[in-house]
Design a protein around this motif. Structure first.
Motif, PDB file in Angstrom:
ATOM      1  N   ASP A 273      10.734  -8.161   6.872  1.00 38.74           N
ATOM      2  CA  ASP A 273      11.085  -7.018   6.023  1.00 38.74           C
ATOM      3  C   ASP A 273      12.481  -7.145   5.408  1.00 38.74           C
ATOM      4  O   ASP A 273      12.854  -6.326   4.561  1.00 38.74           O
ATOM      5  CB  ASP A 273      10.987  -5.706   6.820  1.00 38.74           C
TER       6      ASP A 273
ATOM      7  N   ASP B 179      -2.592   4.468   7.815  1.00 38.45           N
ATOM      8  CA  ASP B 179      -3.295   3.200   7.992  1.00 38.45           C
ATOM      9  C   ASP B 179      -4.794   3.435   7.968  1.00 38.45           C
ATOM     10  O   ASP B 179      -5.285   4.525   8.281  1.00 38.45           O
ATOM     11  CB  ASP B 179      -2.865   2.520   9.308  1.00 38.45           C
ATOM     12  N   ASN B 180      -5.493   2.352   7.615  1.00 36.51           N
ATOM     13  CA  ASN B 180      -6.923   2.360   7.434  1.00 36.51           C
ATOM     14  C   ASN B 180      -7.643   2.290   8.769  1.00 36.51           C
ATOM     15  O   ASN B 180      -8.191   1.253   9.112  1.00 36.51           O
ATOM     16  CB  ASN B 180      -7.227   1.055   6.676  1.00 36.51           C
TER      17      ASN B 180
ATOM     18  N   PHE C 230       0.816  -1.215   0.000  1.00 38.92           N
ATOM     19  CA  PHE C 230       0.000   0.000   0.000  1.00 38.92           C
ATOM     20  C   PHE C 230       0.859   1.279   0.000  1.00 38.92           C
ATOM     21  O   PHE C 230       0.597   2.202  -0.768  1.00 38.92           O
ATOM     22  CB  PHE C 230      -0.976   0.009   1.184  1.00 38.92           C
TER      23      PHE C 230
END
Ligand code: NAD
Length: 510
Positions: free
Chosen positions: A76, A198-199, A44
């Motif tokens: 990561d 962030d959502n 994203f």
């Protein structure tokens, strides 16, 4: 052609107008400053904030807001290795029914993998060139207790980071933010802006509250300074970005001649509405189409539209779709019954509850959503949409139901919510992990054990699950019409399946 700085021009020429390359990479070589440090370089971020920043660098000559990516999680290291091999370049593939377009993004200038060198991450954030630290760390990265609305201060990661001895080797986002801000405080610098992408509803306010709570555990003076001088803009972020699959890499090589080990696939649409609250300067985001607004109330209204209509519809697609045996979002949209469920839920049940936003045509917004969900080229997976439902349904579906209950009581008439209840009932049924043809599927939810244990108190009905106080309020638990709808829908879905139940409830569906 292997993606790296040396091959950029060749890649651009071979693309004949269908590949955009970051010419600022060569133009600005050596003159760029990393003004943004971003934690959580996933799909994203690479399709959203980084694309806006790349456009600022490419079209508007911005040089002091390049991005330094940061990864805190063990997994990561894959992103570190791939970005390093590719000079931190990667490709965004925008796909729609009109075709495919590739955009090589060049605004990520470097990448720090925290487990390699935690001090380097703190020093980078504390550096005077850093003006913004942005985040896409998923809901779990915030250590936010949904029930008490407080920091999970007893969580082992938070306790570890809160110990003075670990200040220079933290594990969590808040440990890093605090250590860097404490240094800036000592050096007399401004705090950087902490910008959540962030959502989450009120993402900026939650980030502020979590960080201030953490800082108070460490040093009240620094906490006070952050409270007074810090900035945490709230934002609504939107761009549907599925997980990258191997076939996507192959398609990029075949259709565009680019060998990229981790491209991003996304849709053409993107939106970002952000509150204009920055403590150490910001790039002119509005030049590349970002809606920068002065009022937190405006962001909240956009956020509400997005969460109730886009994310709410994703729930209406995901749980019934998975039970009916579909795999992708666009497949669900090709089914007339489910498509009608989504459209009518938005139009007849959710829309009447939403505030009017000047300049926003809500019907047009809904039509655009239907088109975006129908985009067959991005292959958005239902399991991604269904992931972590206990964090989603209480935000995306239940507030609309609760408002219908309230409004109905106030006006003494029954406003419609049958489709919303159907979606909630589909989720309650989905928790069992078996579809309408009795084929098992994987349910990915951190609360799964608790949900399944609670469901046992009312097998086949909603009452057991509704007792979970962190997720459902008393307004739902005690409403007779809601309980009756849920009980019937769960029974019908279990006996007849999603599609036959929809036929019966909404018989005019072709
Ligand atoms: P992803 O799996 O590609 O990346 C997730 C990133 O989050 C990784 O870089 C990981 O390191 C980081 N992360 C996870 N847990 C963390 C933690 N505890 N601390 C620090 N970092 C952590 O996922 P994505 O598609 O990039 O989505 C990430 C977030 O972006 C979502 O949770 C959501 O809030 C937001 N978002 C996604 C979309 C979408 O369509 N994918 C749309 C809007 C908003």
């Amino acid at each position: 052609l292997r993606l790296n700085t040396r091959n950029l021009d060749l890649i651009g020429k071979a693309g004949r107008g269908k590949i955009q390359i970051p010419s600022h990479r060569t133009r600005n070589a050596g003159a760029v400053k990393e003004g943004i440090v971003h934690i959580g370089v996933g799909g994203f971020h690479r399709a959203h904030l980084a694309v806006y920043v790349d456009q600022l660098m490419e079209k508007h000559g911005i040089k002091n807001f390049a991005i330094c990516g940061v990864g805190l999680q063990p997994f990561d290291s894959a992103m570190r290795d791939i970005l390093r091999e590719q000079d931190h370049l990667y490709t965004v593939m925008e796909r729609s029914d009109k075709g495919s377009f590739a955009h090589v993004v060049g605004c990520i200038n470097s990448y720090l993998y925290a487990p390699d060198n935690r001090e380097a991450v703190i020093a980078k954030m504390a550096h005077p060139d850093t003006h913004i630290v942005s985040l896409t760390i998923t809901e779990s990265g915030y250590y936010y207790n949904e029930n008490t609305h407080e920091l999970q201060s007893e969580h082992p990661d938070i306790k570890y980071d809160a110990a003075a001895a670990n200040e220079n080797a933290p594990r969590t986002t808040f440990g890093f933010l605090y250590a860097a801000l404490a240094r800036r405080h000592r050096q007399g610098l401004n705090p950087f802006t902490v910008m959540s992408c962030d959502n989450m509803q009120k993402n900026g306010s939650i980030t502020r509250h979590m960080l201030e709570s953490f800082a108070r555990m460490r040093n009240p003076e620094v906490a006070e300074w952050i409270a007074e001088k810090g900035a945490f803009p709230n934002a609504m972020v939107d761009r549907i970005t599925p997980q990258t699959e191997t076939v996507d890499k192959e398609a990029l090589a075949k259709n565009f001649g680019i060998e990229d080990s981790w491209p991003v696939v996304t849709e053409p649409f993107k939106q970002w509405v952000i509150e204009d609250k920055f403590s150490d300067g910001r790039p002119p985001f509005e030049k590349v189409g970002v809606q920068v607004v002065n009022n937190v109330h405006d962001v909240e209204q956009f956020e509400m539209h997005k969460l109730r209509l886009l994310n709410g519809s994703h729930s209406a697609i995901g749980y019934p779709g998975q039970l009916a045996g579909f795999k992708y979002v666009h497949e669900v949209m090709q089914n007339a019954k489910l498509r009608k469920l989504v459209w009518e839920m938005m139009q007849e049940e959710v829309k009447p509850l939403l505030p009017n936003i000047p300049g926003v045509d809500i019907d047009q917004y809904c039509r655009t959503l239907m088109k975006r969900f129908s985009n067959s080229t991005i292959q958005d997976q239902l399991p991604r949409i269904c992931l972590n439902a206990s964090g989603k349904i209480p935000q995306f579906i239940m507030p609309s139901i609760a408002e219908v209950i309230m409004k109905s009581a106030a006006d003494k008439r029954e406003y419609p919510f049958r489709r919303l209840c159907f979606v909630a009932a589909a989720w309650f049924t989905y928790i069992r992990g078996v579809d309408d043809k009795k084929i098992p599927f994987n349910v990915n939810d951190p609360m799964l054990d608790e949900l399944r244990a609670a469901a046992k108190a009312d097998p086949g009905g909603p009452l057991g699950l509704l007792q979970i106080k962190n997720l459902f309020g008393d307004d739902l638990r005690t409403d007779k019409r809601f309980i009756a709808e849920m009980t019937q829908a769960m029974k019908d879905i279990a006996e007849k399946g999603v599609l036959a139940t929809l036929d019966e409830y909404f018989p005019d569906t072709k």
